[in-house]
Design a protein around this motif. Structure first.
Motif, mmCIF file in Angstrom:
data_model
loop_
_atom_site.group_PDB
_atom_site.id
_atom_site.type_symbol
_atom_site.label_atom_id
_atom_site.label_comp_id
_atom_site.label_asym_id
_atom_site.label_seq_id
_atom_site.Cartn_x
_atom_site.Cartn_y
_atom_site.Cartn_z
ATOM 1 N N ASN A 1 -0.589 12.419 -2.433
ATOM 2 C CA ASN A 1 -1.390 11.365 -1.753
ATOM 3 C C ASN A 1 -1.994 10.536 -2.668
ATOM 4 O O ASN A 1 -2.732 10.679 -3.607
ATOM 5 C CB ASN A 1 -2.220 11.715 -0.590
ATOM 6 C CG ASN A 1 -2.873 10.646 0.231
ATOM 7 O OD1 ASN A 1 -4.049 10.103 -0.305
ATOM 8 N ND2 ASN A 1 -2.333 10.083 1.260
ATOM 9 N N LYS B 1 6.574 6.642 -0.664
ATOM 10 C CA LYS B 1 6.336 6.420 0.866
ATOM 11 C C LYS B 1 5.213 5.119 0.985
ATOM 12 O O LYS B 1 4.120 5.593 0.502
ATOM 13 C CB LYS B 1 6.150 7.596 1.628
ATOM 14 C CG LYS B 1 5.994 7.376 3.127
ATOM 15 C CD LYS B 1 6.204 8.821 3.832
ATOM 16 C CE LYS B 1 4.986 9.392 3.477
ATOM 17 N NZ LYS B 1 5.123 10.777 4.453
ATOM 18 N N ARG B 2 5.444 4.017 1.798
ATOM 19 C CA ARG B 2 4.604 3.171 1.585
ATOM 20 C C ARG B 2 3.933 3.513 3.033
ATOM 21 O O ARG B 2 4.390 4.214 4.070
ATOM 22 C CB ARG B 2 5.106 1.762 1.793
ATOM 23 C CG ARG B 2 6.395 1.702 2.786
ATOM 24 C CD ARG B 2 6.808 0.076 2.676
ATOM 25 N NE ARG B 2 5.852 -0.864 2.859
ATOM 26 C CZ ARG B 2 6.490 -2.210 2.439
ATOM 27 N NH1 ARG B 2 7.429 -2.429 2.125
ATOM 28 N NH2 ARG B 2 5.393 -3.176 2.398
ATOM 29 N N SER B 3 2.550 2.962 3.079
ATOM 30 C CA SER B 3 1.802 3.133 4.276
ATOM 31 C C SER B 3 2.437 2.607 5.474
ATOM 32 O O SER B 3 2.926 1.641 5.588
ATOM 33 C CB SER B 3 0.303 2.622 4.224
ATOM 34 O OG SER B 3 -0.094 2.960 3.153
ATOM 35 N N LEU B 4 2.279 3.293 6.776
ATOM 36 C CA LEU B 4 2.808 3.155 7.915
ATOM 37 C C LEU B 4 4.388 3.196 8.079
ATOM 38 O O LEU B 4 4.681 2.839 9.163
ATOM 39 C CB LEU B 4 2.290 1.625 8.232
ATOM 40 C CG LEU B 4 0.854 1.273 8.394
ATOM 41 C CD1 LEU B 4 0.508 0.075 8.707
ATOM 42 C CD2 LEU B 4 -0.027 2.371 9.211
ATOM 43 N N VAL B 5 4.624 3.775 7.144
ATOM 44 C CA VAL B 5 6.241 4.087 7.188
ATOM 45 C C VAL B 5 6.382 5.399 6.961
ATOM 46 O O VAL B 5 5.853 6.293 6.124
ATOM 47 C CB VAL B 5 6.991 3.141 6.111
ATOM 48 C CG1 VAL B 5 8.342 3.623 6.098
ATOM 49 C CG2 VAL B 5 7.008 1.834 6.375
ATOM 50 N N SER B 6 7.170 6.109 7.981
ATOM 51 C CA SER B 6 7.315 7.625 7.896
ATOM 52 C C SER B 6 8.175 8.134 7.070
ATOM 53 O O SER B 6 8.325 9.445 6.567
ATOM 54 C CB SER B 6 7.920 8.208 9.179
ATOM 55 O OG SER B 6 9.077 7.524 9.491
ATOM 56 N N ASP C 1 1.448 5.397 0.314
ATOM 57 C CA ASP C 1 0.903 6.292 1.017
ATOM 58 C C ASP C 1 1.026 7.710 0.181
ATOM 59 O O ASP C 1 -0.121 8.259 -0.143
ATOM 60 C CB ASP C 1 1.693 6.797 2.436
ATOM 61 C CG ASP C 1 0.808 7.533 3.244
ATOM 62 O OD1 ASP C 1 1.526 7.838 4.318
ATOM 63 O OD2 ASP C 1 -0.400 7.694 3.131
ATOM 64 N N SER D 1 0.843 -1.246 0.176
ATOM 65 C CA SER D 1 -0.190 0.053 -0.067
ATOM 66 C C SER D 1 0.974 1.318 0.111
ATOM 67 O O SER D 1 1.891 1.149 0.947
ATOM 68 C CB SER D 1 -0.684 -0.017 1.141
ATOM 69 O OG SER D 1 -1.763 1.185 1.278
#
Length: 118
Positions: free
Chosen positions: A51, A98-103, A31, A29
């Protein structure tokens, strides 16, 4: 994951360029996707992001009103339309994911050179 950036080149001040970045291997996923740039002798800096789901955008102040980031979900691609280019826009431009749940932006393309002559 592979990111292929293209569209850079030499342009006179006031001119336009459109950068493209095609992503492959996105099995997770996403981001945001973004453009960064690195001028000669300087650090890499953020330019714009989008986004992946909602399409909301963020720009650094220096490009607001001149640059526009967009995406094509079906093609897993983002674009950067750059208008009214200035010599200070000269840099290597990189796209990133930027992948989801990674800052952090974890995946980077190879960069494409934009040179703006005065």
């Amino acid at each position: 994951v592979q990111l292929q950036a293209s569209g850079g080149g030499l342009v006179q001040a006031g001119g336009s360029l459109r950068l493209s970045c095609a992503a492959s291997g996105l099995t997770f996923s996403v981001d945001d996707m973004a453009w960064f740039r690195q001028a000669p002798g300087k650090d890499r800096v953020f330019v714009a992001s989008i986004n992946w789901r909602g399409g909301s955008t963020v720009y650094v102040d220096s490009v607001k009103g001149r640059f526009s980031i967009s995406r094509d979900i079906r093609k897993s691609s983002i674009y950067l339309q750059m208008n009214n280019l200035k010599p200070e826009d000269t840099a290597v431009y990189f796209c990133a994911v930027k992948r989801s749940l990674v800052s952090m932006y974890s995946y980077w393309g190879q960069g494409t050179l934009v040179t703006v002559s005065s």
